[in-house]
Design a protein around this motif. Structure first.
Motif, short mmCIF file in Angstrom:
data_model
loop_
_atom_site.label_atom_id
_atom_site.label_comp_id
_atom_site.label_asym_id
_atom_site.label_seq_id
_atom_site.Cartn_x
_atom_site.Cartn_y
_atom_site.Cartn_z
N GLU A 1 44.12 53.07 34.80
CA GLU A 1 43.45 51.97 35.47
C GLU A 1 42.68 51.15 34.44
N CYS A 2 42.89 49.84 34.48
CA CYS A 2 42.21 48.93 33.56
C CYS A 2 40.70 48.98 33.83
N ASP A 3 39.91 49.09 32.76
CA ASP A 3 38.46 49.15 32.92
C ASP A 3 37.86 47.79 33.26
N TYR A 4 38.64 46.72 33.18
CA TYR A 4 38.14 45.39 33.48
C TYR A 4 38.55 44.94 34.88
N CYS A 5 39.87 44.97 35.18
CA CYS A 5 40.34 44.45 36.46
C CYS A 5 40.73 45.54 37.45
N HIS A 6 40.78 46.78 37.00
CA HIS A 6 41.08 47.96 37.82
C HIS A 6 42.50 47.98 38.37
N HIS A 7 43.43 47.28 37.71
CA HIS A 7 44.84 47.38 38.08
C HIS A 7 45.45 48.58 37.37
N GLN B 1 37.46 37.66 37.80
CA GLN B 1 37.71 36.68 38.85
C GLN B 1 39.21 36.67 39.16
N PRO B 2 39.64 37.32 40.25
CA PRO B 2 41.09 37.37 40.55
C PRO B 2 41.65 36.02 40.94
#
Length: 86
Positions: free
Chosen positions: A42-48, A85-86
């Motif tokens: 899981e990406c620590d920035y966007c959580h994808h 910001q998605p």
């Protein structure tokens, strides 16, 4: 009956060619190589979620918890304390 079968064969051949042209195989360098870790992280920035070999792994002082990012832009934004910001 023969005409129906012939039309189906021609349609199948045309569609096969169309899909081969529109959806080619990805280049070999984009596929996992020998020794790559393919478990999702899981990406620590966007959580994808993304396979580990596709992202950026940043070591930290704690060897058990390195930071993981989707790309270098997410890594830079994370360290610049920008919000996602998605």
């Amino acid at each position: 009956m023969g005409a129906v079968i012939l039309v189906m064969v021609i349609t199948f051949a045309a569609m096969w060619g169309f899909f081969k042209f529109m959806y080619p195989k990805p280049p070999r360098h984009m596929m996992p190589q020998q020794g790559d870790v393919i478990t999702p992280r899981e990406c620590d920035y966007c959580h994808h979620s993304l396979a580990e070999y596709r992202g950026v792994l940043e070591p930290t002082s704690d060897p058990d918890a390195p930071l993981f990012f989707c790309n270098y832009e997410h890594q830079a934004d994370y360290h610049a304390n920008k919000t996602y910001q998605p």
